[in-house]
Design a protein around this motif. Structure first.
Motif, PDB file in Angstrom:
ATOM      1  N   CYS A  10       0.861  -1.177   0.000  1.00 37.34           N
ATOM      2  CA  CYS A  10       0.000   0.000   0.000  1.00 37.34           C
ATOM      3  C   CYS A  10       0.902   1.234   0.000  1.00 37.34           C
ATOM      4  CB  CYS A  10      -0.889   0.006   1.249  1.00 37.34           C
ATOM      5  SG  CYS A  10      -1.751   1.570   1.488  1.00 37.34           S
ATOM      6  N   GLU A  12       0.228   4.204   0.511  1.00 36.67           N
ATOM      7  CA  GLU A  12      -0.168   5.210   1.494  1.00 36.67           C
ATOM      8  C   GLU A  12       0.447   4.941   2.854  1.00 36.67           C
ATOM      9  OE1 GLU A  12      -1.928   7.928   0.899  1.00 36.67           O
ATOM     10  OE2 GLU A  12      -2.072   7.427  -1.221  1.00 36.67           O
ATOM     11  N   CYS A  13       0.334   3.710   3.331  1.00 37.30           N
ATOM     12  CA  CYS A  13       0.814   3.400   4.679  1.00 37.30           C
ATOM     13  C   CYS A  13       2.062   2.522   4.659  1.00 37.30           C
ATOM     14  CB  CYS A  13      -0.286   2.728   5.496  1.00 37.30           C
ATOM     15  SG  CYS A  13      -0.731   1.073   4.952  1.00 37.30           S
ATOM     16  N   CYS A  26      -6.672  -1.361   1.049  1.00 39.64           N
ATOM     17  CA  CYS A  26      -5.919  -0.585   2.022  1.00 39.64           C
ATOM     18  C   CYS A  26      -5.607   0.798   1.454  1.00 39.64           C
ATOM     19  CB  CYS A  26      -4.634  -1.323   2.391  1.00 39.64           C
ATOM     20  SG  CYS A  26      -3.742  -0.585   3.767  1.00 39.64           S
ATOM     21  N   GLU A  27      -5.160   0.825   0.210  1.00 35.40           N
ATOM     22  CA  GLU A  27      -4.814   2.095  -0.412  1.00 35.40           C
ATOM     23  C   GLU A  27      -6.036   3.004  -0.495  1.00 35.40           C
ATOM     24  OE1 GLU A  27      -3.167   1.718  -4.286  1.00 35.40           O
ATOM     25  OE2 GLU A  27      -3.023   3.878  -4.578  1.00 35.40           O
ATOM     26  N   CYS A  30      -6.795   4.174   3.114  1.00 37.90           N
ATOM     27  CA  CYS A  30      -5.755   5.071   3.636  1.00 37.90           C
ATOM     28  C   CYS A  30      -5.842   6.450   3.002  1.00 37.90           C
ATOM     29  CB  CYS A  30      -4.370   4.471   3.382  1.00 37.90           C
ATOM     30  SG  CYS A  30      -3.993   3.065   4.428  1.00 37.90           S
ATOM     31  N   CYS A  36      -5.471   3.782   9.098  1.00 37.15           N
ATOM     32  CA  CYS A  36      -5.582   2.404   8.654  1.00 37.15           C
ATOM     33  C   CYS A  36      -6.813   1.725   9.257  1.00 37.15           C
ATOM     34  CB  CYS A  36      -4.313   1.632   9.033  1.00 37.15           C
ATOM     35  SG  CYS A  36      -2.940   1.992   7.930  1.00 37.15           S
TER      36      CYS A  36
HETATM   37 ZN   LIG Z   1      -2.629   1.371   3.640  1.00 38.72          ZN
END
Ligand SMILES: [Zn+2]
Length: 55
Positions: A10, A12-13, A26-27, A30, A36
């Motif tokens: 992901c 982002e995180c 997840c992306e 996020c 999350c």
């Molecule tokens: Zn993420």
């Protein structure tokens, strides 16, 4: 160093997933929530203790 195919990440995180589907979820989460989702990150390889032993 680990060998093998790198999991999906992901952006982002930074967590990694074996399933592309979860990485995409997840992306999405996020980038939308700037945090999350526990229901998603439990599938991250970083949180998957049962499948892969460390050290
Ligand atoms: Zn993420």
């Amino acid at each position: 160093m680990k060998s093998g195919n790198p999991p999906y990440q992901c952006p982002e995180c930074g967590l990694h997933y074996k399933e592309k589907e979860w990485a995409e979820k997840c992306e999405e989460w996020c980038s939308e929530h700037q945090s999350c989702n526990l229901d998603i990150i439990q599938y991250a390889v970083e949180n998957d203790d049962s499948n892969e032993k460390r050290s």
